[in-house]
Design a protein around this motif. Sequence first.
Motif, mmCIF file in Angstrom:
data_model
loop_
_atom_site.group_PDB
_atom_site.id
_atom_site.type_symbol
_atom_site.label_atom_id
_atom_site.label_comp_id
_atom_site.label_asym_id
_atom_site.label_seq_id
_atom_site.Cartn_x
_atom_site.Cartn_y
_atom_site.Cartn_z
ATOM 1 N N GLY A 57 0.820 -1.207 0.000
ATOM 2 C CA GLY A 57 0.000 0.000 0.000
ATOM 3 C C GLY A 57 0.850 1.252 0.000
ATOM 4 O O GLY A 57 0.537 2.237 -0.687
ATOM 5 N N MET A 58 1.932 1.248 0.747
ATOM 6 C CA MET A 58 2.836 2.397 0.756
ATOM 7 C C MET A 58 3.461 2.596 -0.629
ATOM 8 O O MET A 58 3.599 3.725 -1.092
ATOM 9 C CB MET A 58 3.914 2.219 1.817
ATOM 10 N N GLY A 108 2.064 1.854 -3.354
ATOM 11 C CA GLY A 108 0.995 2.408 -4.182
ATOM 12 C C GLY A 108 0.819 3.902 -3.967
ATOM 13 O O GLY A 108 0.596 4.655 -4.918
ATOM 14 N N PHE A 109 0.925 4.343 -2.723
ATOM 15 C CA PHE A 109 0.816 5.774 -2.417
ATOM 16 C C PHE A 109 2.012 6.557 -2.946
ATOM 17 O O PHE A 109 1.873 7.703 -3.347
ATOM 18 C CB PHE A 109 0.724 6.005 -0.910
ATOM 19 N N PHE A 110 3.192 5.952 -2.905
ATOM 20 C CA PHE A 110 4.438 6.630 -3.275
ATOM 21 C C PHE A 110 5.188 5.793 -4.313
ATOM 22 O O PHE A 110 6.203 5.166 -4.010
ATOM 23 C CB PHE A 110 5.304 6.869 -2.034
ATOM 24 N N ARG A 164 7.969 0.512 7.003
ATOM 25 C CA ARG A 164 7.289 1.724 6.530
ATOM 26 C C ARG A 164 7.881 2.977 7.163
ATOM 27 O O ARG A 164 8.079 3.992 6.491
ATOM 28 C CB ARG A 164 5.785 1.627 6.775
ATOM 29 N N SER A 192 9.708 5.957 5.069
ATOM 30 C CA SER A 192 9.268 7.353 5.202
ATOM 31 C C SER A 192 10.429 8.258 5.562
ATOM 32 O O SER A 192 10.640 9.313 4.944
ATOM 33 C CB SER A 192 8.176 7.467 6.268
ATOM 34 N N ALA A 221 2.993 7.270 8.677
ATOM 35 C CA ALA A 221 1.646 6.763 8.947
ATOM 36 C C ALA A 221 1.116 7.436 10.214
ATOM 37 O O ALA A 221 1.858 7.649 11.174
ATOM 38 C CB ALA A 221 1.662 5.250 9.118
#
Length: 113
Positions: A30-31, A33-35, A100, A104, A112
């Motif tokens: 998912g991360m 996908g976001f970035f 994650r 980041s 998050a």
Amino acid sequence: MKDALFLMKPGFVNAGLGPFYCGDSVSVEGMLGFFPELRDRIDVHYIDFPRPRQAIAELIGADHQSVPVLILADDAQTDDDIDHRVGNGRRFIDDEKVIRHYLSRSHGLPEAG
């Protein structure tokens, strides 16, 4: 070498049950996908469920085959609050929340909440 991320391929069978997907891998996916720019900055590999997971074992040892796992580049910088382990002389992170957090921090992305 870039940081190398290993995620589980979805649709695996375990003990005759399934198909399943790895919830921890989904969180990291998912991360990505976001970035999507992360895919250019790290090497992403998708592996099958059965052990031995040779690609991981060759890098950090047969005792460390959990997924997801992020194997850090030799020159990767980590903050003191990034909990990592060592296998075969290589640093790695095998907790999806810490993966994650590290991504980041090291790539200047939001955390998050």
